[in-house]
Design a protein around this motif. Structure first.
Motif, PDB file in Angstrom:
ATOM      1  N   LEU A   1      31.520  33.896  40.215  1.00  0.00           N
ATOM      2  CA  LEU A   1      32.836  33.290  40.452  1.00  0.00           C
ATOM      3  C   LEU A   1      32.811  31.792  40.194  1.00  0.00           C
ATOM      4  CD1 LEU A   1      34.035  35.206  43.640  1.00  0.00           C
ATOM      5  CD2 LEU A   1      34.509  35.710  41.235  1.00  0.00           C
TER       6      LEU A   1
ATOM      7  N   ASN B   1      35.229  30.389  37.282  1.00  0.00           N
ATOM      8  CA  ASN B   1      36.308  29.486  37.681  1.00  0.00           C
ATOM      9  C   ASN B   1      36.029  28.034  37.311  1.00  0.00           C
ATOM     10  OD1 ASN B   1      37.898  31.601  38.729  1.00  0.00           O
ATOM     11  ND2 ASN B   1      36.692  31.585  40.601  1.00  0.00           N
TER      12      ASN B   1
ATOM     13  N   ASN C   1      39.967  33.099  32.157  1.00  0.00           N
ATOM     14  CA  ASN C   1      40.633  33.792  33.270  1.00  0.00           C
ATOM     15  C   ASN C   1      42.127  33.930  32.993  1.00  0.00           C
ATOM     16  OD1 ASN C   1      38.312  34.078  34.849  1.00  0.00           O
ATOM     17  ND2 ASN C   1      38.664  32.168  35.943  1.00  0.00           N
TER      18      ASN C   1
ATOM     19  N   SER D   1      45.172  31.535  36.863  1.00  0.00           N
ATOM     20  CA  SER D   1      44.412  32.737  37.188  1.00  0.00           C
ATOM     21  C   SER D   1      43.035  32.325  37.671  1.00  0.00           C
ATOM     22  CB  SER D   1      44.293  33.628  35.950  1.00  0.00           C
ATOM     23  OG  SER D   1      43.493  34.755  36.210  1.00  0.00           O
ATOM     24  N   VAL D   2      42.638  32.852  38.820  1.00  0.00           N
ATOM     25  CA  VAL D   2      41.342  32.551  39.413  1.00  0.00           C
ATOM     26  C   VAL D   2      40.638  33.876  39.679  1.00  0.00           C
ATOM     27  CG1 VAL D   2      40.179  31.552  41.425  1.00  0.00           C
ATOM     28  CG2 VAL D   2      42.233  30.458  40.494  1.00  0.00           C
TER      29      VAL D   2
ATOM     30  N   THR E   1      38.561  36.187  41.707  1.00  0.00           N
ATOM     31  CA  THR E   1      38.296  36.189  43.148  1.00  0.00           C
ATOM     32  C   THR E   1      37.221  37.172  43.572  1.00  0.00           C
ATOM     33  OG1 THR E   1      40.084  37.771  43.496  1.00  0.00           O
ATOM     34  CG2 THR E   1      40.627  35.419  43.725  1.00  0.00           C
ATOM     35  N   GLY E   2      36.819  38.060  42.677  1.00  0.00           N
ATOM     36  CA  GLY E   2      35.788  39.016  43.042  1.00  0.00           C
ATOM     37  C   GLY E   2      35.546  40.031  41.950  1.00  0.00           C
TER      38      GLY E   2
ATOM     39  N   THR F   1      38.468  41.192  39.673  1.00  0.00           N
ATOM     40  CA  THR F   1      39.710  40.915  40.380  1.00  0.00           C
ATOM     41  C   THR F   1      40.076  39.444  40.208  1.00  0.00           C
ATOM     42  OG1 THR F   1      39.089  42.572  42.031  1.00  0.00           O
ATOM     43  CG2 THR F   1      40.877  41.085  42.607  1.00  0.00           C
ATOM     44  N   TRP F   2      41.352  39.210  39.934  1.00  0.00           N
ATOM     45  CA  TRP F   2      41.879  37.856  39.745  1.00  0.00           C
ATOM     46  C   TRP F   2      43.122  37.655  40.600  1.00  0.00           C
ATOM     47  CZ3 TRP F   2      39.390  40.599  36.111  1.00  0.00           C
ATOM     48  CH2 TRP F   2      38.413  39.950  35.337  1.00  0.00           C
ATOM     49  N   ARG F   3      43.331  36.417  41.062  1.00  0.00           N
ATOM     50  CA  ARG F   3      44.564  36.026  41.739  1.00  0.00           C
ATOM     51  C   ARG F   3      45.397  35.264  40.719  1.00  0.00           C
ATOM     52  NH1 ARG F   3      42.875  32.421  45.167  1.00  0.00           N
ATOM     53  NH2 ARG F   3      43.652  30.678  43.974  1.00  0.00           N
TER      54      ARG F   3
ATOM     55  N   GLU G   1      47.701  39.965  42.832  1.00  0.00           N
ATOM     56  CA  GLU G   1      46.319  40.290  42.530  1.00  0.00           C
ATOM     57  C   GLU G   1      46.284  41.210  41.324  1.00  0.00           C
ATOM     58  OE1 GLU G   1      43.083  41.164  45.565  1.00  0.00           O
ATOM     59  OE2 GLU G   1      43.424  43.155  44.698  1.00  0.00           O
TER      60      GLU G   1
ATOM     61  N   ARG H   1      43.592  43.654  39.212  1.00  0.00           N
ATOM     62  CA  ARG H   1      42.280  44.313  39.153  1.00  0.00           C
ATOM     63  C   ARG H   1      42.195  44.995  37.791  1.00  0.00           C
ATOM     64  NH1 ARG H   1      37.940  46.013  42.176  1.00  0.00           N
ATOM     65  NH2 ARG H   1      37.245  48.162  41.830  1.00  0.00           N
TER      66      ARG H   1
END
Length: 105
Positions: A14, A18, A25, A43-44, A46-47, A54-56, A66, A68
């Motif tokens: 991450l 990021n 992203n 877009s970040v 996140t996991g 997974t992106w926020r 979110e 995925r």
């Protein structure tokens, strides 16, 4: 159930995505998110787990969601496969958006 990676592996990926690949992203988000009326402006990552990343996402109207995205090559369980699958997502995003991908080192 998807493979769960160690917390230090997740944190390192991450931090790299990021910090060094914010544009990637955003490209992935724009390629794989469902179409909406408001453009994606941020877009970040996140996991991730063995099944997907997974992106926020943040839209121009300040709404967030979110995203995925399943790994293109299928489920993974090895650290080295994470990079391979993120690169594959990047390449697929470029293809979807008609953007020439940069060479991979």
């Amino acid at each position: 159930m998807s493979h769960t990676f160690d917390a230090d592996v997740v944190a390192a990926v991450l931090r790299h995505m990021n910090g060094d690949h914010a544009d990637d992203n955003l490209l992935i988000a724009r390629a794989f998110a469902a179409a909406s009326g408001s453009p994606i402006v941020d877009s970040v990552m996140t996991g991730f787990d063995g099944g997907a990343g997974t992106w926020r996402l943040t839209h121009a109207d300040a709404t967030a969601e979110e995203l995925r995205v399943p790994w293109p090559g299928g489920a993974i369980s090895e650290r080295a496969a994470v990079r391979r699958e993120i690169v594959a997502l990047y390449d697929a995003a470029c293809a979807r958006l008609g953007v020439a991908p940069r060479p991979h080192a």
